[in-house]
Design a protein around this motif. Structure first.
Motif, PDB file in Angstrom:
ATOM      1  N   GLY A  80       0.808  -1.222   0.000  1.00 25.35           N
ATOM      2  CA  GLY A  80       0.000   0.000   0.000  1.00 25.35           C
ATOM      3  C   GLY A  80       0.836   1.264   0.000  1.00 25.35           C
ATOM      4  N   GLY A  81       1.914   1.258   0.779  1.00 20.14           N
ATOM      5  CA  GLY A  81       2.804   2.417   0.814  1.00 20.14           C
ATOM      6  C   GLY A  81       3.548   2.608  -0.495  1.00 20.14           C
ATOM      7  N   PHE A  82       3.991   1.485  -1.071  1.00 20.18           N
ATOM      8  CA  PHE A  82       4.652   1.547  -2.383  1.00 20.18           C
ATOM      9  C   PHE A  82       3.695   2.087  -3.446  1.00 20.18           C
ATOM     10  CE2 PHE A  82       7.922  -1.277  -0.658  1.00 20.18           C
ATOM     11  CZ  PHE A  82       9.048  -0.862  -1.338  1.00 20.18           C
ATOM     12  N   LYS A  83       2.443   1.667  -3.362  1.00 18.26           N
ATOM     13  CA  LYS A  83       1.457   2.117  -4.339  1.00 18.26           C
ATOM     14  C   LYS A  83       1.297   3.632  -4.279  1.00 18.26           C
ATOM     15  CE  LYS A  83      -3.415   1.532  -5.672  1.00 18.26           C
ATOM     16  NZ  LYS A  83      -4.686   0.812  -5.375  1.00 18.26           N
ATOM     17  N   ALA A  84       1.204   4.177  -3.061  1.00 15.13           N
ATOM     18  CA  ALA A  84       1.047   5.621  -2.895  1.00 15.13           C
ATOM     19  C   ALA A  84       2.254   6.374  -3.437  1.00 15.13           C
ATOM     20  CB  ALA A  84       0.833   5.954  -1.417  1.00 15.13           C
ATOM     21  N   ILE A  85       3.456   5.885  -3.142  1.00 12.84           N
ATOM     22  CA  ILE A  85       4.668   6.548  -3.608  1.00 12.84           C
ATOM     23  C   ILE A  85       4.802   6.423  -5.122  1.00 12.84           C
ATOM     24  CG2 ILE A  85       7.201   6.452  -3.544  1.00 12.84           C
ATOM     25  CD1 ILE A  85       6.956   5.729  -0.575  1.00 12.84           C
ATOM     26  N   GLY A  86       4.467   5.256  -5.658  1.00 12.82           N
ATOM     27  CA  GLY A  86       4.524   5.066  -7.103  1.00 12.82           C
ATOM     28  C   GLY A  86       3.622   6.035  -7.841  1.00 12.82           C
ATOM     29  N   ARG A  87       2.412   6.208  -7.341  1.00 12.30           N
ATOM     30  CA  ARG A  87       1.471   7.137  -7.973  1.00 12.30           C
ATOM     31  C   ARG A  87       1.965   8.577  -7.846  1.00 12.30           C
ATOM     32  NH1 ARG A  87      -4.652   4.889  -6.507  1.00 12.30           N
ATOM     33  NH2 ARG A  87      -4.613   3.144  -7.991  1.00 12.30           N
TER      34      ARG A  87
END
Length: 322
Positions: free
Chosen positions: A205-212
């Motif tokens: 979830g954290g990676f997803k936020a940073i990726g976006r």
């Protein structure tokens, strides 16, 4: 060339004995470790004598009061200070005293306060002073205890700071909540170029936020986010980000429990990427827990994507001993 004057060497430089003046004049960087006030007075006199070095590294000052006096002396001098208070056991009172220095200081360009167990209360005070600071370009807060609360306080103040280009947050127990705060900041930040988030308990979830966020951010060139857990959600987001990002050139994904399926998701974007020059997928150690396991199919997919990639020059898959 740099000159290091430790606590034993500096004592040999008396205020009226500059036999090394011709040598010092050719230096760019002057480093002092464990300085007393008397030794800093010697250093100040060298600056007044115009010996030519434009950068001073000060490490392990015994008290903030001594540091404050020295910075007061040189406030009108054209010299940059790299200040390292790494592992100095700074408490909240010390952080408050340090914060007052940054309100008007124009000399400190790099600050290392790693390994001090600074929590969200300590960082709030320092963050307020950084909001108006226009000279600090690098901040190292690694191996502290900021967590989400400290991260939120720091990011709120750094939104108004356009000068800090390098931020090290290695091992601060940020988790996904802290990663979400960073992601929102990245969407708005126009100055940060190097960000380190290793070992912070960040998962998919954290990676997803940073990726976006990196689909929007156009300044970050280096992201170190190893020793977390990418998971399929993060791999998908990072794959999509890599397909369109035009600024990120170094990506460290070491020790993120990346498997063959994750590699497939990353590879879709990697094949289209035109900027990334270094990708680190290595392990930190021989221990199986948490390491990247590309598997045969993942390796084949990765190689296939690289046939279409013309930017990547360095791919690291080796084991790094812990």
């Amino acid at each position: 060339m740099a000159l290091l004057l430790s606590h034993c060497m500096l004592s040999a430089l008396e205020p009226h004995a500059y036999t090394c003046a011709d040598f010092v004049a050719n230096l760019d960087t002057f480093k002092v470790s464990w300085p007393s006030l008397e030794r800093l007075e010697v250093l100040y006199q060298l600056i007044l004598d115009g010996l030519g070095f434009n950068s001073i590294t000060i490490a392990n000052v015994s008290s903030i009061e001594i540091l404050s006096k020295f910075l007061g002396w040189i406030k009108d001098c054209d010299v940059n200070i790299r200040l390292s208070l790494k592992g100095n056991k700074l408490n909240n009172s010390s952080i408050e005293a340090l914060a007052t220095i940054f309100v008007d200081n124009k000399n400190i360009t790099q600050l290392d306060i790693s390994m001090n167990e600074i929590n969200h209360n300590g960082i709030k005070t320092l963050a307020q002073s950084l909001k108006e600071n226009e000279t600090l370009t690098a901040l190292d807060l690694s191996f502290n205890s900021l967590e989400e609360g400290g991260m939120r306080a720091l990011m709120e103040k750094l939104n108004g700071n356009m000068k800090i280009s390098s931020l090290n947050l290695w091992k601060n127990n940020l988790t996904n909540n802290g990663a979400n705060v960073i992601a929102e900041w990245l969407k708005q930040s126009s100055g940060i170029t190097i960000l380190t988030l290793n070992d912070n308990g960040i998962t998919g979830g954290g990676f997803k936020a940073i990726g976006r966020a990196l689909e929007v951010n156009n300044t970050l060139t280096t992201l170190n986010i190893g020793k977390n857990k990418l998971q399929s959600k993060g791999a998908k987001a990072f794959g999509a980000m890599l397909g369109g990002n035009r600024t990120l050139s170094i990506l460290d994904l070491r020790h993120n429990e990346i498997n063959g399926d994750d590699i497939k998701l990353l590879s879709t974007g990697l094949a289209m990427n035109k900027k990334l020059s270094l990708l680190d997928l290595s392990k930190f150690s021989m221990r199986p827990q948490g390491h990247n396991n590309l598997e045969d199919e993942g390796a084949r997919v990765l190689c296939k994507s690289l046939k279409h990639n013309t930017a990547l020059t360095t791919l690291i898959l080796s084991i790094v001993p812990s």
